[in-house]
Design an enzyme around this catalytic site. Structure first.
Site, PDB file in Angstrom:
ATOM      1  N   ARG A 101      12.168  -9.147  11.779  1.00 29.83           N
ATOM      2  CA  ARG A 101      10.897  -8.497  11.457  1.00 29.83           C
ATOM      3  C   ARG A 101      10.194  -9.148  10.275  1.00 29.83           C
ATOM      4  O   ARG A 101       9.022  -8.878  10.034  1.00 29.83           O
ATOM      5  CB  ARG A 101      11.141  -7.005  11.172  1.00 29.83           C
ATOM      6  CG  ARG A 101      11.688  -6.254  12.360  1.00 29.83           C
ATOM      7  CD  ARG A 101      12.157  -4.866  11.974  1.00 29.83           C
ATOM      8  NE  ARG A 101      11.058  -3.967  11.699  1.00 29.83           N
ATOM      9  CZ  ARG A 101      10.494  -3.160  12.589  1.00 29.83           C
ATOM     10  NH1 ARG A 101      10.926  -3.163  13.831  1.00 29.83           N
ATOM     11  NH2 ARG A 101       9.511  -2.353  12.263  1.00 29.83           N
TER      12      ARG A 101
ATOM     13  N   CYS B 128       9.244  -5.148   7.505  1.00 32.68           N
ATOM     14  CA  CYS B 128      10.186  -4.246   6.843  1.00 32.68           C
ATOM     15  C   CYS B 128      11.095  -3.601   7.879  1.00 32.68           C
ATOM     16  O   CYS B 128      10.723  -3.414   9.037  1.00 32.68           O
ATOM     17  CB  CYS B 128       9.496  -3.174   6.028  1.00 32.68           C
ATOM     18  SG  CYS B 128       8.436  -3.782   4.715  1.00 32.68           S
TER      19      CYS B 128
ATOM     20  N   LYS C 298       7.635 -10.124  12.103  1.00 31.71           N
ATOM     21  CA  LYS C 298       7.610 -10.046  13.555  1.00 31.71           C
ATOM     22  C   LYS C 298       6.748  -8.899  14.037  1.00 31.71           C
ATOM     23  O   LYS C 298       5.921  -9.043  14.922  1.00 31.71           O
ATOM     24  CB  LYS C 298       9.041  -9.884  14.078  1.00 31.71           C
ATOM     25  CG  LYS C 298       9.151  -9.789  15.601  1.00 31.71           C
ATOM     26  CD  LYS C 298       8.760 -11.091  16.264  1.00 31.71           C
ATOM     27  CE  LYS C 298       8.986 -11.067  17.751  1.00 31.71           C
ATOM     28  NZ  LYS C 298       8.500 -12.282  18.409  1.00 31.71           N
TER      29      LYS C 298
ATOM     30  N   HIS D  78     -19.896 -31.154  17.506  1.00 31.69           N
ATOM     31  CA  HIS D  78     -20.717 -30.202  16.756  1.00 31.69           C
ATOM     32  C   HIS D  78     -20.119 -29.873  15.382  1.00 31.69           C
ATOM     33  O   HIS D  78     -20.383 -28.804  14.839  1.00 31.69           O
ATOM     34  CB  HIS D  78     -20.919 -28.931  17.575  1.00 31.69           C
ATOM     35  CG  HIS D  78     -21.658 -29.165  18.857  1.00 31.69           C
ATOM     36  ND1 HIS D  78     -23.024 -29.296  18.919  1.00 31.69           N
ATOM     37  CD2 HIS D  78     -21.208 -29.346  20.131  1.00 31.69           C
ATOM     38  CE1 HIS D  78     -23.391 -29.515  20.174  1.00 31.69           C
ATOM     39  NE2 HIS D  78     -22.307 -29.554  20.929  1.00 31.69           N
TER      40      HIS D  78
ATOM     41  N   GLU E 173       2.262 -21.614  12.326  1.00 31.56           N
ATOM     42  CA  GLU E 173       3.053 -20.516  11.765  1.00 31.56           C
ATOM     43  C   GLU E 173       4.503 -20.895  11.513  1.00 31.56           C
ATOM     44  O   GLU E 173       5.131 -20.322  10.622  1.00 31.56           O
ATOM     45  CB  GLU E 173       2.961 -19.268  12.647  1.00 31.56           C
ATOM     46  CG  GLU E 173       3.576 -19.352  14.011  1.00 31.56           C
ATOM     47  CD  GLU E 173       3.347 -18.076  14.824  1.00 31.56           C
ATOM     48  OE1 GLU E 173       3.014 -17.027  14.237  1.00 31.56           O
ATOM     49  OE2 GLU E 173       3.503 -18.119  16.058  1.00 31.56           O
TER      50      GLU E 173
ATOM     51  N   ASN F 195       8.878   2.199   4.810  1.00 28.17           N
ATOM     52  CA  ASN F 195       8.009   1.235   5.476  1.00 28.17           C
ATOM     53  C   ASN F 195       6.607   1.814   5.499  1.00 28.17           C
ATOM     54  O   ASN F 195       6.425   2.997   5.815  1.00 28.17           O
ATOM     55  CB  ASN F 195       8.454   0.978   6.916  1.00 28.17           C
ATOM     56  CG  ASN F 195       9.735   0.181   7.002  1.00 28.17           C
ATOM     57  OD1 ASN F 195      10.234  -0.310   6.005  1.00 28.17           O
ATOM     58  ND2 ASN F 195      10.269   0.063   8.202  1.00 28.17           N
ATOM     59  N   GLY F 196       5.613   0.987   5.216  1.00 25.59           N
ATOM     60  CA  GLY F 196       4.235   1.459   5.257  1.00 25.59           C
ATOM     61  C   GLY F 196       3.519   1.206   3.946  1.00 25.59           C
ATOM     62  O   GLY F 196       3.987   0.461   3.084  1.00 25.59           O
TER      63      GLY F 196
ATOM     64  N   GLU G 213      -3.558 -20.712  21.168  1.00 26.11           N
ATOM     65  CA  GLU G 213      -2.184 -20.226  20.980  1.00 26.11           C
ATOM     66  C   GLU G 213      -1.268 -21.357  20.524  1.00 26.11           C
ATOM     67  O   GLU G 213      -0.411 -21.164  19.655  1.00 26.11           O
ATOM     68  CB  GLU G 213      -1.664 -19.605  22.276  1.00 26.11           C
ATOM     69  CG  GLU G 213      -0.177 -19.316  22.305  1.00 26.11           C
ATOM     70  CD  GLU G 213       0.308 -18.362  21.222  1.00 26.11           C
ATOM     71  OE1 GLU G 213       1.536 -18.288  21.017  1.00 26.11           O
ATOM     72  OE2 GLU G 213      -0.532 -17.685  20.577  1.00 26.11           O
TER      73      GLU G 213
ATOM     74  N   TRP H 251       9.170  -6.521   3.075  1.00 29.39           N
ATOM     75  CA  TRP H 251       8.146  -7.560   3.160  1.00 29.39           C
ATOM     76  C   TRP H 251       7.072  -7.155   2.160  1.00 29.39           C
ATOM     77  O   TRP H 251       6.421  -6.125   2.302  1.00 29.39           O
ATOM     78  CB  TRP H 251       7.592  -7.626   4.576  1.00 29.39           C
ATOM     79  CG  TRP H 251       6.689  -8.789   4.856  1.00 29.39           C
ATOM     80  CD1 TRP H 251       7.056 -10.048   5.215  1.00 29.39           C
ATOM     81  CD2 TRP H 251       5.253  -8.792   4.819  1.00 29.39           C
ATOM     82  NE1 TRP H 251       5.947 -10.839   5.421  1.00 29.39           N
ATOM     83  CE2 TRP H 251       4.827 -10.092   5.176  1.00 29.39           C
ATOM     84  CE3 TRP H 251       4.277  -7.825   4.530  1.00 29.39           C
ATOM     85  CZ2 TRP H 251       3.489 -10.454   5.250  1.00 29.39           C
ATOM     86  CZ3 TRP H 251       2.943  -8.189   4.591  1.00 29.39           C
ATOM     87  CH2 TRP H 251       2.559  -9.488   4.944  1.00 29.39           C
TER      88      TRP H 251
ATOM     89  N   LYS I 281       1.116 -21.503  17.099  1.00 25.53           N
ATOM     90  CA  LYS I 281       2.548 -21.754  17.078  1.00 25.53           C
ATOM     91  C   LYS I 281       2.904 -22.829  16.060  1.00 25.53           C
ATOM     92  O   LYS I 281       3.847 -22.687  15.284  1.00 25.53           O
ATOM     93  CB  LYS I 281       3.038 -22.189  18.476  1.00 25.53           C
ATOM     94  CG  LYS I 281       3.205 -21.053  19.441  1.00 25.53           C
ATOM     95  CD  LYS I 281       4.389 -20.191  19.097  1.00 25.53           C
ATOM     96  CE  LYS I 281       4.128 -18.738  18.947  1.00 25.53           C
ATOM     97  NZ  LYS I 281       2.939 -18.074  18.805  1.00 25.53           N
TER      98      LYS I 281
END
Length: 605
Positions: free
Chosen positions: A27, A2, A600, A505, A489, A100-101, A482, A74, A486
């Protein structure tokens, strides 16, 4: 996650709000809106589900104002829709709010105070603007109605509020708790934003807000009250950043631009953290605080957590300090048994990560020293930690972090080297990090210059696959995790990173004809073992891509990395993985910079 913008005292309020929201697109959001007022009783509300470009198309020539508020949403409460988009409006049409929140007790407030109110949306935010109207109808002035609304929120609530009153449209009412918010200071105008980047075209002077602040912003004045209702003066700080630094330039996507910037970031860190003689410049008090501890706890989320895994290797091998790495969202609610003298390191690109911040609040209450490593000076985690080290990576706009990740590892390496020197550790004394980072920068440049070969590998192996695997051992396993993040996402390929020794395993059951498996091999001690694991998946039909250091390479390896110091190989091996992710997303036709459902800066828990 947001974005908020606000302006008062400018004739071109619409243009400023739209430009600001465009700067906050990174964001993550699913809808957007603005409200502006021309000061003569005419107000205009425009909202859309979709992108800022859609919002611009909907803004007609008659939409003008000298003050206004804007928001990118968002979705948390309620689906992405024009109705659920901000700004929200009170039932009588007087008050407009962006937020926001998350409001923890919105259902209880709705039942207690607003049972007779018609709600247009499914959001928790609309409850707040209706509450302001409710208390205003009881006779309170706008500021007092705003403050009373805030007073009935529960402790779990987080908010950055920006409110306008149509009866006094030049005044902006602002409040903050747990979600970032800044006041932009101008001459004859003032602004509000959740990130300074949104207002750098208008001003470079900003006032940081702290939890509990309530602010009244007019074109020629800013009045701040702290959480106790006491009026305070707070000096602005200067943001030394060119607004054009966040532009794409000739690049099609920010992500590719930021991948390509990584060699320059390594060189920038060398100028910031070393003097003319190659000596490391880090605050002596910070070094003493860490040396006085008996264990380092790295707390982070997402990509920053993965940088922390590499950091553990660096601190333990160079400084000989036991180090643990924890996911912040888990640590905050299930804190492990701590050592007697812990030191906390918080890794965060934005400095606003809510999950990490709630851990920092707890460790501050316990009296433990802390360091925030972040890309954003004056951010919340930077202000509230005992010490800060900056990444100096420049604005990172793409949702998928690239250059901030490598900058985090490089700063950890610099700190670990200095700590090891102070502690008399031979491994640290022998580690010429200034020279080694120069080698890393050159190696990174080699890899980004070979991006077209990686694009061809992507076309052949990843463009149409449903799933994929990264494997590696030791420090390569840290990179594999990582790298997998990438790819998943930005391209939505179901990707997992595994310790290659764990394949037998259970994981090898998922390998079938054509499954892409990407093996990272930079660790000499485990290279032969990973090679053996590669043969195991090939025998089961996998299509294998190898990312291998030159000194360990064989004929047939597809991606060969220039050799760098063994502790710094993650800085180089991640670059082709970033490019594989980028090209997979691009070839599938996805929005590389703004993947679905992601944000973001995650400013809610």
């Amino acid at each position: 996650m947001c974005g908020i913008v606000g302006i008062t005292g400018k004739d071109n309020a619409v243009e400023i709000l739209i430009n600001g929201l465009e700067k906050l697109e990174y964001r993550g959001y699913d809808s957007a809106g603005i409200y502006v007022n021309n000061g003569n009783g005419n107000g205009f509300l425009v909202k859309v589900k979709g992108r800022i470009a859609d919002l611009k198309d909907k803004v007609t020539a008659d939409v003008k104002g000298t003050a206004g508020i804007g928001h990118t949403r968002w979705a948390t409460h309620g689906i992405p829709s024009e109705t659920n988009a901000h700004p929200h409006i009170s039932e009588n049409g007087r008050f407009y709010l962006v937020h926001n929140g998350v409001i923890g007790n919105f259902k209880e407030l709705k039942a207690k105070y607003l049972s007779d109110v018609h709600f247009a949306s499914e959001t928790d935010t609309e409850v707040i603007v209706q509450m302001v109207e409710h208390f205003s109808n009881e006779g309170l002035e706008t500021k007092e109605a705003f403050k009373k609304t805030i007073s009935v929120l529960d402790e779990s609530s987080s908010y950055a509020f920006l409110l306008m009153d149509q009866e006094d449209p030049e005044t902006l009412y602002v409040a903050k708790s747990k979600s970032p918010l800044l006041i932009g200071v101008g001459e004859g105008f003032n602004a509000v934003c959740s990130d300074s980047m949104a207002m750098l075209k208008e001003t470079h002077e900003f006032i940081e807000l702290t939890d509990g602040d309530v602010v009244v912003v007019k074109p020629d004045s800013i009045e701040i009250e702290d959480k106790n209702g006491k009026k305070i003066e707070r000096k602005p700080f200067y943001v030394d950043q060119d607004a054009s630094a966040s532009e794409k330039g000739a690049y099609e996507h920010y992500m590719l631009k930021e991948i390509d910037e990584q060699p320059a970031v390594m060189r920038k860190l060398a100028t910031e953290y070393f003097d003319e003689n190659g000596n490391i410049k880090i605050e002596a008090d910070l070094l003493k605080a860490i040396e006085a501890s008996d264990r380092i706890y790295i707390v982070a989320a997402g990509t920053s957590y993965h940088a922390g895994l590499v950091g553990r290797e660096l601190f333990e091998k160079l400084a000989k300090i036991p180090t643990e790495v924890h996911v912040s969202s888990e640590f905050g609610y299930n804190m492990p048994l701590l050592s007697e003298k812990p030191f906390f390191i918080y890794l965060t690109q934005s400095g606003e990560t809510a999950d990490s911040r709630q851990v920092l609040v707890q460790t501050n209450e316990l009296g433990y020293p802390s360091l925030t490593i972040t890309n954003v000076p004056n951010s919340t985690l930077s202000r509230e930690a005992s010490y800060t080290l900056l990444l100096h990576a420049g604005p990172e706009i793409a949702v998928a972090s690239t250059k901030a990740y490598t900058a985090q590892i490089a700063v950890e390496a610099i700190l670990a080297k200095k700590l090891g020197e102070e502690r008399g550790i031979e491994a640290a004394k022998d580690f010429d990090i200034h020279l080694e980072l120069a080698k890393v920068a050159n190696a990174m440049q080699t890899m980004v210059d070979e991006k077209h070969e990686i694009e061809e590998l992507t076309e052949k192996n990843l463009k149409t696959t449903r799933n994929a695997f990264y494997i590696g051992r030791s420090i390569d396993y840290d990179t594999a995790i990582e790298a997998a993040l990438k790819l998943k996402e930005v391209s939505y390929v179901q990707t997992e990173g595994f310790a290659s020794g764990e394949l037998k395993h259970g994981t090898i059951a998922l390998i079938e004809e054509g499954t892409p498996v990407i093996a990272i091999i930079t660790d000499e001690k485990t290279a032969a073992h990973t090679r053996s694991n590669v043969q195991e998946v090939i025998a089961r039909g996998a299509n294998v891509i190898t990312i291998v250091s030159r000194s360990l390479s064989n004929a047939g390896d597809q991606i060969v990395l220039p050799d760098v110091h063994p502790l710094l190989t993650p800085l180089v091996s991640i670059v082709p993985a970033q490019l594989l992710a980028y090209y997979t997303s691009k070839q599938r036709g996805y929005d590389v910079d703004k993947p679905r459902n992601l944000a973001k800066s995650v400013t809610v828990e």
